[in-house]
Write an enzyme that holds these catalytic residues in place. Structure first.
Site, PDB file in Angstrom:
ATOM      1  N   ASP A 195       0.820  -1.220   0.000  1.00 52.68           N
ATOM      2  CA  ASP A 195       0.000   0.000   0.000  1.00 52.68           C
ATOM      3  C   ASP A 195       0.856   1.274   0.000  1.00 52.68           C
ATOM      4  O   ASP A 195       0.642   2.192   0.796  1.00 52.68           O
ATOM      5  CB  ASP A 195      -0.953   0.024   1.207  1.00 52.68           C
ATOM      6  CG  ASP A 195      -2.041  -1.037   1.133  1.00 52.68           C
ATOM      7  OD1 ASP A 195      -1.963  -1.896   0.234  1.00 52.68           O
ATOM      8  OD2 ASP A 195      -2.942  -1.014   1.972  1.00 52.68           O
ATOM      9  N   ASP A 216      -0.372  -4.477  -3.735  1.00 55.50           N
ATOM     10  CA  ASP A 216      -1.395  -3.423  -3.854  1.00 55.50           C
ATOM     11  C   ASP A 216      -0.785  -2.037  -3.664  1.00 55.50           C
ATOM     12  O   ASP A 216      -1.350  -1.178  -2.979  1.00 55.50           O
ATOM     13  CB  ASP A 216      -2.509  -3.627  -2.826  1.00 55.50           C
ATOM     14  CG  ASP A 216      -3.164  -4.994  -2.928  1.00 55.50           C
ATOM     15  OD1 ASP A 216      -3.075  -5.628  -3.995  1.00 55.50           O
ATOM     16  OD2 ASP A 216      -3.764  -5.432  -1.923  1.00 55.50           O
TER      17      ASP A 216
END
Length: 365
Positions: A195, A216
């Site tokens: 992230d 991600d």
């Protein structure tokens, strides 16, 4: 005949002077904070290389952050941010060379530009300013709260600064948490593992940036983000993007003319172990256009969210005009091969007024 020859020589001399004059003004550019950005792989003989310039002094009126602050200067970025008036005015902060170990939160109204000192404004490669912190989302209480740089405002620009969250594996840990529209990030390096960049809401432009992560590491729910001529580097196996709109048309990520590769910091060979994205929700919309996809990209291209929750019902995972070893192979059944980039240009992603707030020196028209 002598008179005619003399006139000709005079004309030739004049033309030579004109040629030299225009050669000089083409080769050299004025020293300014915002200049044309050019890719690193230009030939060394190209006159475009000379358009790169240094940014070593603060513009007039800017607040200055320094490791050795003089009177009226600040030792931390947050102290400079806190000193700004919250009155809607346009403000500038200049950060001198150094590593600043802190978390920065910005929510003031009005345009704010933060400039990092650099010998070369063209991209991230010469960045000498770093803002770093180590904080997991687990410890912070949320993804957003873990961010090293948290921008909760509209009208923001960041130039030539590295932003790092060094927590590593084991939890989400954001380098950037961006909540706002008309954000521009130019020549910025973003580093984390999971992230890395949260483009949560609003129109956001990332030009000539470096984004590193494993899982991600470009994600968000309602953001419309355009990544131009950037380097996206995987440091471990995983997925690059995770888009999670609540409905179709609620968010869009486009990565354009960028390079997807293995990070030099990776500790294993990532060939075939990286995916372009997975759908955080079934309405995920992501496109890679005119990119160079390295061998790290798996031949399927895209991955489901999980076996129990695939999230592929209404997904748009698109590719157009990509090249490189990672652009070939049989793509996932829910992937889309485009025949044009219509609907995925900067204007389509950022809106018709995007040229009024994106620094055009970091855009290849």
């Amino acid at each position: 005949m002598a008179s005619s020859r003399g006139s000709s020589l005079g004309l030739i001399s004049l033309l030579s002077l004109v040629f030299v004059y225009f050669s000089i003004i083409t080769t050299y550019s004025y020293d300014s904070a915002f200049v044309d950005a050019k890719p690193l792989n230009l030939p060394s003989t190209s006159s475009q290389l000379s358009k790169r310039t240094a940014r070593t002094t603060a513009p007039a009126g800017a607040l200055v952050v320094s490791k050795s602050p003089a009177s009226g200067q600040y030792s931390t970025v947050q102290a400079a941010v806190d000193a700004l008036p919250d009155d809607g005015s346009t403000q500038v902060i200049f950060i001198e060379t150094g590593t600043y170990d802190e978390q920065v939160y910005i929510d003031r109204s009005g345009m704010l530009t933060i400039l990092g000192e650099t010998a070369n404004t063209a991209n991230y490669a010469s960045n000498v300013v770093t803002i770093t912190n180590s904080l997991s989302a687990t410890a912070a209480g949320s993804d957003d709260a873990s961010g090293t740089l948290r921008v909760h405002k509209d009208d923001f620009a960041l130039y030539n600064i590295n932003v790092k969250n060094t927590f590593g594996q084991g939890s989400q840990a954001l380098a950037l948490s961006a909540y706002g529209t008309n954000h521009g990030y130019y020549g910025v390096g973003f580093y984390s593992y999971q992230d890395t960049v949260l483009a949560e809401q609003g129109a956001q432009y990332y030009g000539y940036c470096y984004i590193e992560g494993a899982v991600d590491f470009i994600f968000g729910q309602h953001g419309f983000a355009f990544f131009q001529r950037s380097t996206i580097a995987s440091v471990g196996p995983g997925t690059i993007t995770a888009d999670g709109p609540s409905e179709k048309g609620d968010g869009l990520f486009v990565i354009n003319e960028s390079t997807i590769e293995q990070s030099a910091a990776a500790t294993e060979d990532l060939t075939g172990l990286v995916y372009l994205g997975r759908p955080w929700t079934e309405y995920a919309t992501v496109a890679f256009t005119s990119c160079t996809l390295g061998s790290v990209i798996n031949s399927a291209g895209w991955e489901i969210w999980s076996t129990s929750e695939p999230n592929t019902e209404d997904v748009t995972f698109a590719e157009y005009d990509n090249g490189g070893a990672g652009s070939v192979g049989t793509r996932a059944s829910f992937a889309t091969k485009l025949t044009s980039n219509a609907g995925y240009t900067a204007a389509a992603v950022l809106g018709s007024t995007w040229t009024s707030w994106v620094d055009q020196g970091y855009v290849d028209q």
